[in-house]
Scaffold this active site. Structure first.
Site, PDB file in Angstrom:
ATOM      1  N   SER A   1      -3.839   1.650   8.916  1.00 29.68           N
ATOM      2  CA  SER A   1      -3.146   0.392   9.181  1.00 29.68           C
ATOM      3  C   SER A   1      -3.752  -0.341  10.372  1.00 29.68           C
ATOM      4  O   SER A   1      -4.385  -1.366  10.215  1.00 29.68           O
ATOM      5  CB  SER A   1      -1.655   0.643   9.426  1.00 29.68           C
ATOM      6  OG  SER A   1      -1.026   1.058   8.239  1.00 29.68           O
ATOM      7  N   ARG A   2      -3.568   0.211  11.573  1.00 32.91           N
ATOM      8  CA  ARG A   2      -4.133  -0.378  12.791  1.00 32.91           C
ATOM      9  C   ARG A   2      -4.328   0.736  13.811  1.00 32.91           C
ATOM     10  O   ARG A   2      -3.444   1.570  14.009  1.00 32.91           O
ATOM     11  CB  ARG A   2      -3.200  -1.461  13.388  1.00 32.91           C
ATOM     12  CG  ARG A   2      -3.187  -2.781  12.622  1.00 32.91           C
ATOM     13  CD  ARG A   2      -4.521  -3.505  12.732  1.00 32.91           C
ATOM     14  NE  ARG A   2      -4.498  -4.787  12.052  1.00 32.91           N
ATOM     15  CZ  ARG A   2      -4.866  -4.974  10.793  1.00 32.91           C
ATOM     16  NH1 ARG A   2      -5.246  -3.944  10.065  1.00 32.91           N
ATOM     17  NH2 ARG A   2      -4.840  -6.177  10.260  1.00 32.91           N
TER      18      ARG A   2
ATOM     19  N   ILE B   1       0.831  -1.208   0.000  1.00 32.17           N
ATOM     20  CA  ILE B   1       0.000   0.000   0.000  1.00 32.17           C
ATOM     21  C   ILE B   1       0.863   1.256   0.000  1.00 32.17           C
ATOM     22  O   ILE B   1       0.654   2.182  -0.787  1.00 32.17           O
ATOM     23  CB  ILE B   1      -0.951   0.012   1.211  1.00 32.17           C
ATOM     24  CG1 ILE B   1      -1.912  -1.168   1.144  1.00 32.17           C
ATOM     25  CG2 ILE B   1      -1.730   1.327   1.275  1.00 32.17           C
ATOM     26  CD1 ILE B   1      -2.727  -1.376   2.409  1.00 32.17           C
TER      27      ILE B   1
ATOM     28  N   HIS C   1     -14.028   1.712   8.838  1.00 38.36           N
ATOM     29  CA  HIS C   1     -13.214   0.607   8.329  1.00 38.36           C
ATOM     30  C   HIS C   1     -13.549   0.269   6.877  1.00 38.36           C
ATOM     31  O   HIS C   1     -13.862  -0.873   6.522  1.00 38.36           O
ATOM     32  CB  HIS C   1     -13.384  -0.635   9.212  1.00 38.36           C
ATOM     33  CG  HIS C   1     -12.214  -1.571   9.133  1.00 38.36           C
ATOM     34  ND1 HIS C   1     -12.165  -2.755   9.807  1.00 38.36           N
ATOM     35  CD2 HIS C   1     -11.050  -1.489   8.440  1.00 38.36           C
ATOM     36  CE1 HIS C   1     -11.026  -3.382   9.542  1.00 38.36           C
ATOM     37  NE2 HIS C   1     -10.330  -2.631   8.718  1.00 38.36           N
ATOM     38  N   LEU C   2     -13.415   1.278   6.027  1.00 36.01           N
ATOM     39  CA  LEU C   2     -13.758   1.120   4.610  1.00 36.01           C
ATOM     40  C   LEU C   2     -12.547   0.875   3.722  1.00 36.01           C
ATOM     41  O   LEU C   2     -12.689   0.780   2.504  1.00 36.01           O
ATOM     42  CB  LEU C   2     -14.497   2.374   4.107  1.00 36.01           C
ATOM     43  CG  LEU C   2     -15.853   2.680   4.745  1.00 36.01           C
ATOM     44  CD1 LEU C   2     -16.430   3.956   4.136  1.00 36.01           C
ATOM     45  CD2 LEU C   2     -16.817   1.519   4.541  1.00 36.01           C
ATOM     46  N   GLY C   3     -11.362   0.768   4.308  1.00 36.63           N
ATOM     47  CA  GLY C   3     -10.145   0.689   3.508  1.00 36.63           C
ATOM     48  C   GLY C   3     -10.201  -0.291   2.357  1.00 36.63           C
ATOM     49  O   GLY C   3      -9.853   0.042   1.221  1.00 36.63           O
ATOM     50  N   ALA C   4     -10.636  -1.499   2.637  1.00 33.45           N
ATOM     51  CA  ALA C   4     -10.658  -2.532   1.601  1.00 33.45           C
ATOM     52  C   ALA C   4     -12.073  -2.800   1.090  1.00 33.45           C
ATOM     53  O   ALA C   4     -12.287  -3.779   0.367  1.00 33.45           O
ATOM     54  CB  ALA C   4     -10.059  -3.823   2.141  1.00 33.45           C
TER      55      ALA C   4
ATOM     56  N   ASP D   1      11.225   3.082   5.760  1.00 34.97           N
ATOM     57  CA  ASP D   1      10.944   1.662   5.944  1.00 34.97           C
ATOM     58  C   ASP D   1      12.271   0.915   6.007  1.00 34.97           C
ATOM     59  O   ASP D   1      12.911   0.691   4.974  1.00 34.97           O
ATOM     60  CB  ASP D   1      10.093   1.108   4.802  1.00 34.97           C
ATOM     61  CG  ASP D   1       9.556  -0.287   5.107  1.00 34.97           C
ATOM     62  OD1 ASP D   1      10.197  -1.008   5.897  1.00 34.97           O
ATOM     63  OD2 ASP D   1       8.509  -0.666   4.570  1.00 34.97           O
TER      64      ASP D   1
ATOM     65  N   GLU E   1     -15.116   4.447  20.817  1.00 35.02           N
ATOM     66  CA  GLU E   1     -15.866   5.430  21.597  1.00 35.02           C
ATOM     67  C   GLU E   1     -15.012   6.639  21.966  1.00 35.02           C
ATOM     68  O   GLU E   1     -15.468   7.786  21.890  1.00 35.02           O
ATOM     69  CB  GLU E   1     -16.400   4.768  22.871  1.00 35.02           C
ATOM     70  CG  GLU E   1     -17.247   5.674  23.745  1.00 35.02           C
ATOM     71  CD  GLU E   1     -18.587   6.039  23.110  1.00 35.02           C
ATOM     72  OE1 GLU E   1     -19.151   7.083  23.485  1.00 35.02           O
ATOM     73  OE2 GLU E   1     -19.062   5.268  22.245  1.00 35.02           O
TER      74      GLU E   1
END
Length: 388
Positions: free
Chosen positions: A229-230, A147, A271-274, A166, A258
């Protein structure tokens, strides 16, 4: 004939990879493999017959990885299959946050019921949402995998100055990275010099809460941070303080909770990334292909718990062995085969941490392959043996 247990709704193009003449697919007994998306396997008994599990997606939190690894079950995921979908959402969010689009649309929707005064109020109120253009701004990309490399390349094409960090960049990714993307030698270089940060790293002990009070203090005031990512990559209490201190102008995340929903200047995406039709198809096809390749040839590609191993399949009788990565393991296996007057035509062994996988092509057929499997299984450290 292979039996594949399917959980969740898997795209038809993915299921079509598994030739129905050779596979029973669906709700089956004595499954050889499992194909799934987000189904929770932690609470589902897994039959001893299962040799592999393929997740049509990247995260494997829904799979009892340690338990399956100990049993010698290969677990696959599909890195890169959803990369374009995530990249597009990142770039959209990057531009939208720069133009204050999220807040502006929310404010415009609040004018419902104002009647004929809406156009006048729009003209008066729009000055509150004057934004900036991304062209010429500096974007820091932390993590240049499937990505990150797409985000970096496309951001340069949009006129941004891009710097990437990286330390574990692969040779394949390095070949794909635009020459216009600059290299950062440390995360601190990105924190201190960039206008925007986007993170594309896995969640590990090293990356957990990598954005915290210390790193926020190194950033330029007005920073925009994108996290697709997370959620656990960011210390949320420290984030709240950084927003209040105007260090962070906007935080965009694909992982709402929340606490985040109560914070100002946070854009929480569900959570629409994928979540695109194309991504679901790509993930399904990739997962099914990897499963098919493993079942029919023993080759492993994109396993999260065992090494990638590829030995061209020529139709010879092939023995696959899942075992611990300990001294003299391969020697014991080959010696046992030699004691049975079995000649080896080709072989490959690869390891990943404390686990390893060995492929052995034989010069002859095996009339007593059940006996051979039984003998190899008696070697201490061997978890699974298969003859193809």
């Amino acid at each position: 004939m292979y039996n594949v247990q399917v959980y969740n709704s898997i795209a038809e193009k993915g299921l079509a990879v598994l030739n129905l003449a050779s596979y029973n697919v669906g709700n089956v007994e004595a499954a050889d493999a499992i194909l799934l998306r987000s189904y929770n396997l932690h609470e589902t008994p897994i039959e001893p017959s299962v040799k592999a599990i393929a997740r049509a997606g990247v995260g494997v939190n829904n799979i009892p990885l340690d338990e399956l690894t100990e049993q010698g079950v290969i677990v696959f995921n599909t890195p890169g299959a959803n990369a374009n979908a995530v990249k597009e959402l990142v770039l959209m969010s990057l531009i939208a946050s720069s133009r204050n689009l999220f807040r502006a649309v929310e404010w415009t929707n609040s004018l419902q019921g104002e009647g004929e005064t809406v156009p006048e109020q729009v003209e008066t109120g729009k000055k509150e949402f004057v934004g900036t253009e991304i062209q010429g701004k500096r974007l820091g990309v932390i993590g240049v995998g499937a990505i990150g490399v797409l985000v970096a390349n496309d951001a340069t094409a949009l006129g941004m100055e891009v710097v990437a960090y990286d330390p574990f960049i692969s040779v394949n990714t390095a070949w794909q990275l635009s020459r216009d993307v600059q290299r950062a030698h440390s995360p601190e270089e990105i924190f201190q010099t960039c206008d925007y940060i986007t993170m594309h790293v896995p969640l590990t002990d090293q990356t957990k809460e990598m954005l915290n009070a210390k790193t926020f203090q190194q950033m330029k005031p007005g920073m925009k941070v994108l996290n697709f990512s997370r959620g656990e990559l960011v210390h949320e209490d420290d984030l709240k303080r950084a927003i209040e201190e105007q260090i962070i102008d906007t935080y965009i995340t694909d992982f709402p909770n929340e606490k985040l929903l109560s914070m100002k200047n946070v854009v929480a995406i569900p959570h629409l990334g994928a979540s695109t039709h194309e991504s679901e198809v790509n993930c399904a096809v990739m997962a099914a292909t990897q499963l098919k390749q493993f079942l029919e040839t023993g080759n492993i590609q994109n396993s999260v718990n065992f090494p990638n191993v590829y030995l061209p399949y020529t139709g010879r009788r092939r023995v696959t062995v899942v075992h611990q990565n300990i001294p003299n393991m391969v020697g014991q296996i080959t010696s046992l085969l030699a004691s049975q007057s079995i000649n080896i035509a080709d072989m490959m062994n690869r390891s990943k941490g404390q686990w390893a996988y060995t492929l052995i092509d034989l010069d002859q057929d095996l009339e007593n392959h059940d006996e051979v499997i039984e003998q190899v299984m008696k070697i201490s450290g061997v978890r699974h043996v298969r003859v193809i």
